[in-house]
Structures are given as C-alpha cells and as structure tokens.
Scaffold this active site. Structure first.
Site, PDB file in Angstrom:
ATOM      1  N   THR A 147       0.595  -0.957  -0.032  1.00  0.00           N
ATOM      2  CA  THR A 147       0.059  -0.327   0.042  1.00  0.00           C
ATOM      3  C   THR A 147       0.809   1.313   0.236  1.00  0.00           C
ATOM      4  OG1 THR A 147      -0.223  -0.340   2.594  1.00  0.00           O
ATOM      5  CG2 THR A 147      -2.169  -0.693   1.289  1.00  0.00           C
ATOM      6  N   ARG A 203     -30.458  -5.667   6.670  1.00  0.00           N
ATOM      7  CA  ARG A 203     -30.119  -7.370   5.728  1.00  0.00           C
ATOM      8  C   ARG A 203     -29.973  -7.816   7.227  1.00  0.00           C
ATOM      9  NH1 ARG A 203     -27.073 -12.531   5.931  1.00  0.00           N
ATOM     10  NH2 ARG A 203     -28.225 -13.585   4.364  1.00  0.00           N
ATOM     11  N   VAL A 204     -31.204  -8.824   7.585  1.00  0.00           N
ATOM     12  CA  VAL A 204     -31.390  -9.833   8.282  1.00  0.00           C
ATOM     13  C   VAL A 204     -30.996 -10.781   8.172  1.00  0.00           C
ATOM     14  CG1 VAL A 204     -33.158 -10.340   9.777  1.00  0.00           C
ATOM     15  CG2 VAL A 204     -32.513  -8.153   9.655  1.00  0.00           C
ATOM     16  N   GLY A 205     -30.567 -11.531   8.339  1.00  0.00           N
ATOM     17  CA  GLY A 205     -30.153 -13.395   7.265  1.00  0.00           C
ATOM     18  C   GLY A 205     -31.387 -14.160   8.371  1.00  0.00           C
ATOM     19  N   ASP A 206     -30.708 -15.609   7.881  1.00  0.00           N
ATOM     20  CA  ASP A 206     -31.746 -16.895   8.763  1.00  0.00           C
ATOM     21  C   ASP A 206     -31.562 -17.080  10.376  1.00  0.00           C
ATOM     22  OD1 ASP A 206     -29.079 -17.454   7.462  1.00  0.00           O
ATOM     23  OD2 ASP A 206     -29.477 -19.884   7.808  1.00  0.00           O
ATOM     24  N   THR A 226     -26.087 -23.410   8.507  1.00  0.00           N
ATOM     25  CA  THR A 226     -25.421 -22.418   8.476  1.00  0.00           C
ATOM     26  C   THR A 226     -25.013 -22.064   7.030  1.00  0.00           C
ATOM     27  OG1 THR A 226     -23.194 -23.358   8.190  1.00  0.00           O
ATOM     28  CG2 THR A 226     -24.009 -22.393  10.150  1.00  0.00           C
ATOM     29  N   GLY A 227     -24.443 -20.978   6.394  1.00  0.00           N
ATOM     30  CA  GLY A 227     -24.402 -20.472   4.750  1.00  0.00           C
ATOM     31  C   GLY A 227     -25.437 -19.709   4.091  1.00  0.00           C
ATOM     32  N   GLY A 229     -28.076 -17.491   3.786  1.00  0.00           N
ATOM     33  CA  GLY A 229     -29.015 -17.129   4.037  1.00  0.00           C
ATOM     34  C   GLY A 229     -30.845 -16.735   3.681  1.00  0.00           C
TER      35      GLY A 229
HETATM   36  N1  ASP Z   1     -26.057 -17.926   7.233  1.00  0.00           N
HETATM   37  C1  ASP Z   1     -25.425 -16.718   7.795  1.00  0.00           C
HETATM   38  C2  ASP Z   1     -26.058 -14.994   6.304  1.00  0.00           C
HETATM   39  O1  ASP Z   1     -26.687 -15.470   6.024  1.00  0.00           O
HETATM   40  C3  ASP Z   1     -24.258 -16.445   7.065  1.00  0.00           C
HETATM   41  C4  ASP Z   1     -23.583 -17.627   7.059  1.00  0.00           C
HETATM   42  O2  ASP Z   1     -23.593 -18.501   7.790  1.00  0.00           O
HETATM   43  O3  ASP Z   1     -22.290 -17.730   6.148  1.00  0.00           O
HETATM   44  O4  ASP Z   1     -26.212 -14.643   7.553  1.00  0.00           O
END
Ligand code: ASP
Length: 328
Positions: A147, A203-206, A226-227, A229
């Site tokens: 940088t 933003r709200v995830g799962d 997980t993953g 959402g």
């Molecule tokens: N499930 C989470 C979300 O969508 C992210 C994650 O589990 O990697 O916020």
C-alpha cells in the site's frame, strides 16, 4: 449430546461435561457459541466479524428452548459482544420473540450489556481493501500487494496482506450453530452470526429467524443452518428438518430431503438470478444443516462437497464428524 457447526468444537470441548452433569441444554448451547462470539480471529461471528457495506458490524442471533417452546432473537444488533445472551433475554424477560436494531441495542444496554466496538483493526482493514477493490471506475485505488506506492513491503507484511485479501476472493460466510439434548430429553438450540460480509445495512439473515436458522421442538428434535441465509429463509430450512423428524424420518434423511427442496427452489429462482445454479443445476452457494433427533441420532448435511461438523456424545466426546454432501 451437542451438535453444531465445525467452529463449535472448541466450545463443546469446554462445556460438554457440564451438559453431562446436568446443566440445562440452553445454558450449555449458549456457553458453546459465546466462545466464538468473543473470538476476534473468527471473522464470521461477533467480535472481529466482517462488517456490512458501511463498515458497521451488525449481529443476528436467536435461541430456542424445546422445554417451554419459547424463543428469542435479535437482529442488526450493533456494539454488543454476546447477541446470543441478548436473544435469551428477549425470550425470558419480554413477551416478544424478536427485537432489532437500535431497540435491540438499547434493550441489551438496559440489561447491563456493555457497549463494545466490534470492528477490530483487522476487520476494518479487510473492509477497506474490499471497498478499494470494488471498482476501477471510482476514486479508490485497487489495492496491490503493497500500500506504500513503490516501497517494497517486507515479506511478513506482504504475507499478511495476502492473507487479508483471501477474504476478498470469496464472500465470507460463517455463523455458529449449536443444538443441545440433555439426558432428560430436553432440547435447545442457538445460532449466532455477524452475517454475510458487506451486506446491505439492515439485512437480516436466517440465523435469528425462528424456523430458518434454527428450530427445536421438545416433541421432535432440533436443527440449525449455516451458509446462504436467503436460501434457508426461503425453505424454512430448520423447521422443515424438525417437521420431517416429527414424521419419523432419521436426521440424515430429513437433512438431505430439505437440501433437495433447496436445490429445486434454487433452480426456480435461477430463472431470474442465473448465477444461483451451475450448468448441472447444482446450487453454487453453500448451505449446511445440522439435525439432532430426540433419540440422539444426528447428521450434518452439506449442499455441495465435503466438510465437517462438530458433535459431542457419550460414545466419543467432542469431535468433528463428516458432513454428508447432497451434491458432489
Ligand atoms: N447464514 C448466515 C447469514 O446468511 C451466514 C452464514 O452462515 O454464513 O447471515
């Protein structure tokens, strides 16, 4: 028994014994995930989590107790170290299930949770490098291996920047889920996350949504996700698993069945968002489900490819087990 995401293993190693000696499953599940919430080297949960596109760490978490069939959740919570504990306060100290944003922060503060800066130096640096690499059309310069314009970085600094830049190649997803089943048959679970890196603020995830990122029922079992959402929300993935358990399915079959459903849904969604599946019709995103039956049978299933999940049971204690992939 404890079942959860791979990053739950250190917490399981510390707290499994208390479950064996009679602690409440909800207490144990929360203690397990708190380790990662407070771990600044884990960039997917709590302290050190990667921020939203504005550089603000916004946390989502929920807890559910099969004994009382009650749940609590917080979303878009800022500056609080242990969102899982705040979710529990929502469950136990209010008549609500979910509190979000500023209200969740004030609620946590009024229950004595201290204000904490969750954006660590390293997470801030990764976020700034992400902003700089977003476009060659704007006024921020795309970050190089150094940088400092022409002056060579030390090998250590170059290696450090290369490590940070790995977070730019792939969108960081993370999250920790833990389901707990006690000897008396009580079941509970929690999921906590800083969510998708660089998400749109708000933003709200799962993870905090009951039925999507977690679900348990004292009559049927427990599950978490997980993953991606958005996929877990659209499939109501966790409650779908628990409903299949209720119908008599084994955890492995239930998890794989829900992932088949997610695959079909992704193919339909790909009509307007083509990148969601590849040329074989296999989803391009990750989604992992953790499923625990009341008889102690469990499974971790993965949409795509191999992986591991964490489990602790009387036979083998806390350890990692292989996920079963739906698609190779
Ligand atoms: N499930 C989470 C979300 O969508 C992210 C994650 O589990 O990697 O916020």
């Amino acid at each position: 028994m404890l079942v959860g995401s791979k990053n739950a293993l250190p917490g399981m190693q510390l707290h499994y014994q208390s479950l064996v000696t009679g602690a409440l499953p909800l207490d144990v599940a929360i203690e397990v995930v708190k380790i990662v919430e407070a771990d600044e080297t884990d960039h997917s949960v709590g302290l050190g989590g990667l921020p939203n596109e504005d550089g603000v760490v916004q946390l989502d978490a929920a807890v559910m107790d099969g004994r009382t069939h009650n749940a609590g959740a917080v979303a878009c919570l800022e500056n609080i170290l242990h969102p899982s504990e705040v979710a529990r306060l929502v469950m136990e100290r209010t008549d609500h299930v979910m509190i979000v944003g500023r209200g969740a922060y004030e609620f946590a503060r009024s229950h004595g949770h201290p204000h904490v800066e969750l954006l660590t130096e390293e997470a801030r640096e990764i976020w700034m490098r992400w902003k700089e690499s977003m476009s060659e059309q704007d006024d921020r310069l795309v970050p190089g291996p150094d940088t400092r314009q022409g002056r060579a970085a030390s090998p250590e600094e170059a290696a450090r920047l290369a490590r940070l830049d790995r977070y730019l190649v792939e969108r960081v997803t993370g999250t920790i889920h833990c389901s707990a089943l006690a000897l008396d048959g009580n079941v509970a679970c929690t999921t906590t996350t800083s969510g998708l890196s660089w998400k749109i603020p708000g933003r709200v995830g799962d993870s905090p949504q009951i039925g999507s990122g977690l679900y348990c029922d004292g009559e049927a079992g427990s599950a978490g996700a997980t993953g991606r959402g958005e996929a877990a929300i659209l499939a109501h993935a966790s409650s779908a698993c628990v409903e299949l358990l209720r119908g008599g399915m084994a955890p492995l079959d239930a998890g794989l069945e829900v992932l088949r459903r997610v695959t079909r849904q992704a193919r339909r969604a790909a009509l307007w968002q083509p990148g969601l599946v590849d040329e074989r019709g296999v989803p391009t995103f990750g989604l992992t489900l953790y499923v625990l039956g009341l008889d102690g049978r469990h499974a971790g299933v993965n949409l795509l490819g191999p992986g591991q999940y964490a489990v602790a049971d009387p036979e083998g204690g806390p350890r990692l087990a292989d996920l079963v992939p739906l698609h190779e």
